[in-house]
Design a protein around this motif. Structure first.
Motif, PDB file in Angstrom:
ATOM      1  N   GLU A  14     -12.139  -5.520  61.925  1.00  0.00           N
ATOM      2  CA  GLU A  14     -12.461  -6.911  61.600  1.00  0.00           C
ATOM      3  C   GLU A  14     -12.137  -7.836  62.773  1.00  0.00           C
ATOM      4  O   GLU A  14     -12.808  -8.848  62.977  1.00  0.00           O
ATOM      5  CB  GLU A  14     -11.730  -7.335  60.318  1.00  0.00           C
ATOM      6  CG  GLU A  14     -12.255  -6.524  59.126  1.00  0.00           C
ATOM      7  CD  GLU A  14     -11.743  -6.995  57.762  1.00  0.00           C
ATOM      8  OE1 GLU A  14     -10.898  -7.915  57.737  1.00  0.00           O
ATOM      9  OE2 GLU A  14     -12.190  -6.437  56.745  1.00  0.00           O
ATOM     10  N   TYR A  15     -11.155  -7.455  63.541  1.00  0.00           N
ATOM     11  CA  TYR A  15     -10.825  -8.217  64.756  1.00  0.00           C
ATOM     12  C   TYR A  15     -11.970  -8.130  65.761  1.00  0.00           C
ATOM     13  O   TYR A  15     -12.428  -9.133  66.298  1.00  0.00           O
ATOM     14  CB  TYR A  15      -9.543  -7.630  65.346  1.00  0.00           C
ATOM     15  CG  TYR A  15      -9.039  -8.270  66.625  1.00  0.00           C
ATOM     16  CD1 TYR A  15      -8.329  -9.474  66.597  1.00  0.00           C
ATOM     17  CD2 TYR A  15      -9.229  -7.652  67.863  1.00  0.00           C
ATOM     18  CE1 TYR A  15      -7.849 -10.051  67.754  1.00  0.00           C
ATOM     19  CE2 TYR A  15      -8.749  -8.207  69.023  1.00  0.00           C
ATOM     20  CZ  TYR A  15      -8.052  -9.414  68.966  1.00  0.00           C
ATOM     21  OH  TYR A  15      -7.570  -9.964  70.130  1.00  0.00           O
ATOM     22  N   LEU A  20     -11.730 -11.867  61.350  1.00  0.00           N
ATOM     23  CA  LEU A  20     -10.407 -12.314  60.912  1.00  0.00           C
ATOM     24  C   LEU A  20     -10.339 -13.840  60.954  1.00  0.00           C
ATOM     25  O   LEU A  20     -10.922 -14.461  61.843  1.00  0.00           O
ATOM     26  CB  LEU A  20      -9.319 -11.728  61.822  1.00  0.00           C
ATOM     27  CG  LEU A  20      -9.115 -10.212  61.771  1.00  0.00           C
ATOM     28  CD1 LEU A  20      -7.945  -9.816  62.668  1.00  0.00           C
ATOM     29  CD2 LEU A  20      -8.891  -9.731  60.345  1.00  0.00           C
ATOM     30  N   ASP A  21      -9.637 -14.422  60.000  1.00  0.00           N
ATOM     31  CA  ASP A  21      -9.470 -15.869  60.087  1.00  0.00           C
ATOM     32  C   ASP A  21      -8.462 -16.162  61.201  1.00  0.00           C
ATOM     33  O   ASP A  21      -7.829 -15.253  61.736  1.00  0.00           O
ATOM     34  CB  ASP A  21      -9.045 -16.471  58.738  1.00  0.00           C
ATOM     35  CG  ASP A  21      -7.712 -15.931  58.259  1.00  0.00           C
ATOM     36  OD1 ASP A  21      -6.818 -15.702  59.098  1.00  0.00           O
ATOM     37  OD2 ASP A  21      -7.558 -15.714  57.039  1.00  0.00           O
ATOM     38  N   GLU A  22      -8.349 -17.435  61.523  1.00  0.00           N
ATOM     39  CA  GLU A  22      -7.602 -17.783  62.723  1.00  0.00           C
ATOM     40  C   GLU A  22      -6.148 -17.321  62.666  1.00  0.00           C
ATOM     41  O   GLU A  22      -5.606 -16.814  63.645  1.00  0.00           O
ATOM     42  CB  GLU A  22      -7.683 -19.294  62.949  1.00  0.00           C
ATOM     43  CG  GLU A  22      -7.562 -19.646  64.412  1.00  0.00           C
ATOM     44  CD  GLU A  22      -7.799 -21.131  64.658  1.00  0.00           C
ATOM     45  OE1 GLU A  22      -8.576 -21.740  63.888  1.00  0.00           O
ATOM     46  OE2 GLU A  22      -7.203 -21.661  65.606  1.00  0.00           O
ATOM     47  N   ASP A  24      -4.809 -14.793  60.970  1.00  0.00           N
ATOM     48  CA  ASP A  24      -4.720 -13.337  61.135  1.00  0.00           C
ATOM     49  C   ASP A  24      -4.991 -12.925  62.579  1.00  0.00           C
ATOM     50  O   ASP A  24      -4.327 -12.036  63.125  1.00  0.00           O
ATOM     51  CB  ASP A  24      -5.717 -12.630  60.208  1.00  0.00           C
ATOM     52  CG  ASP A  24      -5.169 -12.482  58.795  1.00  0.00           C
ATOM     53  OD1 ASP A  24      -3.937 -12.662  58.626  1.00  0.00           O
ATOM     54  OD2 ASP A  24      -5.951 -12.206  57.870  1.00  0.00           O
TER      55      ASP A  24
ATOM     56  N   ARG B 116     -16.779 -20.737  66.982  1.00  0.00           N
ATOM     57  CA  ARG B 116     -15.848 -21.183  65.942  1.00  0.00           C
ATOM     58  C   ARG B 116     -15.370 -22.605  66.203  1.00  0.00           C
ATOM     59  O   ARG B 116     -14.996 -23.310  65.292  1.00  0.00           O
ATOM     60  CB  ARG B 116     -14.628 -20.254  65.857  1.00  0.00           C
ATOM     61  CG  ARG B 116     -14.953 -18.794  65.687  1.00  0.00           C
ATOM     62  CD  ARG B 116     -15.367 -18.430  64.270  1.00  0.00           C
ATOM     63  NE  ARG B 116     -15.407 -16.978  64.133  1.00  0.00           N
ATOM     64  CZ  ARG B 116     -16.519 -16.255  64.049  1.00  0.00           C
ATOM     65  NH1 ARG B 116     -17.690 -16.838  64.074  1.00  0.00           N
ATOM     66  NH2 ARG B 116     -16.463 -14.940  63.930  1.00  0.00           N
ATOM     67  N   THR B 178     -19.501 -15.509  60.286  1.00  0.00           N
ATOM     68  CA  THR B 178     -18.241 -15.372  59.552  1.00  0.00           C
ATOM     69  C   THR B 178     -18.530 -14.769  58.176  1.00  0.00           C
ATOM     70  O   THR B 178     -19.679 -14.681  57.750  1.00  0.00           O
ATOM     71  CB  THR B 178     -17.588 -16.747  59.327  1.00  0.00           C
ATOM     72  OG1 THR B 178     -18.488 -17.538  58.545  1.00  0.00           O
ATOM     73  CG2 THR B 178     -17.313 -17.449  60.648  1.00  0.00           C
ATOM     74  N   HIS B 179     -17.450 -14.408  57.480  1.00  0.00           N
ATOM     75  CA  HIS B 179     -17.599 -13.925  56.102  1.00  0.00           C
ATOM     76  C   HIS B 179     -18.401 -14.918  55.259  1.00  0.00           C
ATOM     77  O   HIS B 179     -19.298 -14.540  54.513  1.00  0.00           O
ATOM     78  CB  HIS B 179     -16.216 -13.744  55.455  1.00  0.00           C
ATOM     79  CG  HIS B 179     -15.573 -12.425  55.772  1.00  0.00           C
ATOM     80  ND1 HIS B 179     -14.262 -12.334  56.217  1.00  0.00           N
ATOM     81  CD2 HIS B 179     -16.037 -11.154  55.705  1.00  0.00           C
ATOM     82  CE1 HIS B 179     -13.962 -11.047  56.406  1.00  0.00           C
ATOM     83  NE2 HIS B 179     -15.013 -10.319  56.109  1.00  0.00           N
ATOM     84  N   LYS B 194     -16.907  -9.920  51.394  1.00  0.00           N
ATOM     85  CA  LYS B 194     -15.757  -9.394  52.152  1.00  0.00           C
ATOM     86  C   LYS B 194     -15.496  -7.935  51.830  1.00  0.00           C
ATOM     87  O   LYS B 194     -15.298  -7.104  52.723  1.00  0.00           O
ATOM     88  CB  LYS B 194     -14.492 -10.202  51.825  1.00  0.00           C
ATOM     89  CG  LYS B 194     -14.358 -11.492  52.597  1.00  0.00           C
ATOM     90  CD  LYS B 194     -12.993 -12.106  52.333  1.00  0.00           C
ATOM     91  CE  LYS B 194     -12.861 -13.411  53.106  1.00  0.00           C
ATOM     92  NZ  LYS B 194     -11.597 -14.109  52.816  1.00  0.00           N
TER      93      LYS B 194
END
Lengths: 239, 209
Positions: A14-15, A20-22, A24, B116, B178-179, B194
């Motif tokens: 996921e990285y 990944l969200d910021e 993580d 982002r 993104t997801h 997800k």
């Protein structure tokens, strides 16, 4: 809070996918700096997906892009002072250094660095070769560089010592086309680097094969390579 | 006599080799060159950086543009990435992953960061549904999979995935989605998207192991 080893593969994927969200991602970046198993997982994930990028049709690039990079480089510091040009969120996950590896890597790469020097020297000189071929042995180690100038002259630089028995000689070959078959560029006397000339061959092409074989003294009796291959490689157009 | 066979075999192999095989040999040479070039950068030799640019610049711009949709942003990313390659080349160690992978990761990271940071806002806003450009990008994303070598493991394993999972994974890696964006495009609840992607990635790892 750190990522547990059982989750390394999931997080690494996921990285690499940028999912990944910021929070993580930042956490992973920090852990990557010291966790070699996690760094391995990230490197593996990266290699898995890389073909999706390298298979892309290249964009046409103008010289202005390189000029812009050079201009920025002039402002940036030398490689030793790292932090100056760091982007906002450093990709520490890209630090794949592993200290134990360094010594081995440096010695293993020494030959390649000679090659880099050779290549750079060869493409920045005034009389430019049309193609440059880097010849490797079976183990993938750099053995020699051939520069073909296309005017019936080719320069062969040996980058390692070859043990040639007294009754043998090194002969340099190229394969201008399948129809033509392998053609001799000449012999290397006493296993020394040399500039070979006199063989009128077609203009060398990109990806043309060059190689050095061990032949009986005086050269191959058949006009075709008969002995074992000492080194070979494909040419690239010098530009 | 065996020596004769060695050289002759070598040539006949070359003579018979398809374009694909010689391409493969070239690719191998190229990755050696990239490693050499990165090590040259680490020593402060600018020619190393130039070599990387010459070998990969066109593709790196294309990769960034595929994510950012705009050429000028892609070029900016590539400029930043090359500075970073220059200043961080010493962090590359040949034992872990390829030089090529390392270089592409630098560009991808820069491109994703820019994305982002919202520089592509107008292009990824959620209100913009099935626009023409969106459809075009979808085609481009899927073509990254189609373009893989026929016998590549990645192609085969992606092909074995259920379509929505494959799509989600490709949208993330190739398009930088993104997801949330993937869930929106695939018309799935976020949690479902997800977990589908996560399971798809697991299947992919198992398939490629």
């Amino acid at each position: 809070m750190t990522v547990a080893p059982k989750d390394f593969a999931t997080y690494a994927d996921e990285y690499v996918l940028g999912l990944l969200d910021e929070a993580d991602a930042t956490r992973l970046d920090a852990q990557l700096e010291h966790d070699t198993a996690l760094a391995d997982a990230v490197a593996q994930a990266r290699e898995r997906f890389l073909p999706l990028d390298t298979g892309i049709e290249p964009a046409r690039v103008t010289p202005s892009l390189w000029n812009a990079i050079e201009t920025r480089l002039a402002d940036a510091q030398a490689p030793s002072s790292i932090p100056s040009a760091s982007p906002p969120r450093p990709a520490a996950g890209n630090d794949n250094a592993r200290s134990g590896w360094r010594a081995a890597a440096i010695s293993a790469m020494a030959a390649s660095l000679m090659l880099a020097g050779g290549l750079i020297w060869s493409v920045t000189r005034t009389a430019d070769p049309l193609v440059v071929a880097v010849l490797l042995n079976e183990a993938g180690e750099v053995q020699a560089v051939v520069e073909d100038f296309g005017n019936d002259t080719a320069s062969v630089k040996l980058l390692t010592d070859f043990a040639v028995p007294a009754d043998k000689t090194m002969q340099v070959w190229t394969l201008p086309s399948r129809e033509m078959g392998p053609m001799s560029l000449g012999l290397l006397q006493d296993a020394h680097s040399a500039t070979l000339s006199g063989s009128a061959l077609p203009r060398p092409q990109d990806t043309q094969l060059y190689e050095i074989t061990l032949e009986q003294a005086g050269g191959s009796p058949t006009g075709r390579p008969t002995g074992p291959i000492l080194a070979k490689g494909f040419a690239k157009l010098a530009r | 006599m065996s020596a004769v066979a060695t050289a002759e075999t070598e040539y006949s192999r070359t003579r018979e080799s398809s374009w694909g095989e010689s391409g493969l040999a070239l690719a191998t040479d190229q990755s050696t060159d990239l490693e050499t070039a990165l090590l040259a950068c680490a020593r402060g030799d600018r020619n190393g950086l130039r070599l990387i640019f010459d070998l990969e610049g066109g593709r790196l711009v294309a990769v960034a543009q595929r994510i950012l949709r705009r050429r000028e942003l892609a070029e900016e990313v590539v400029q930043e990435a090359f500075i970073r390659i220059w200043t961080h080349a010493h962090q590359f160690a040949p034992g872990r992953g390829s030089a090529r992978g390392w270089i592409y990761a630098v560009v991808r990271n820069r491109a994703l960061n820019m994305l982002r940071d919202g520089r592509r806002e107008d292009l990824v806003s959620d209100e913009r549904l099935e626009t023409l450009q969106d459809a075009e990008q979808m085609d481009e994303i899927m073509s990254a999979w189609h373009r893989l070598d026929r016998d590549s493991r990645l192609k085969e394993c992606l092909g074995a995935l259920e379509e929505m999972r494959r799509r989600g994974i490709l949208m993330a890696y190739v398009g930088g989605y993104t997801h949330g964006e993937i869930a929106g495009r695939l018309k799935l609840p976020l949690g479902t998207a997800k977990s589908w992607i996560r399971r798809g990635l697991l299947s992919l790892r198992e398939c490629m192991a």
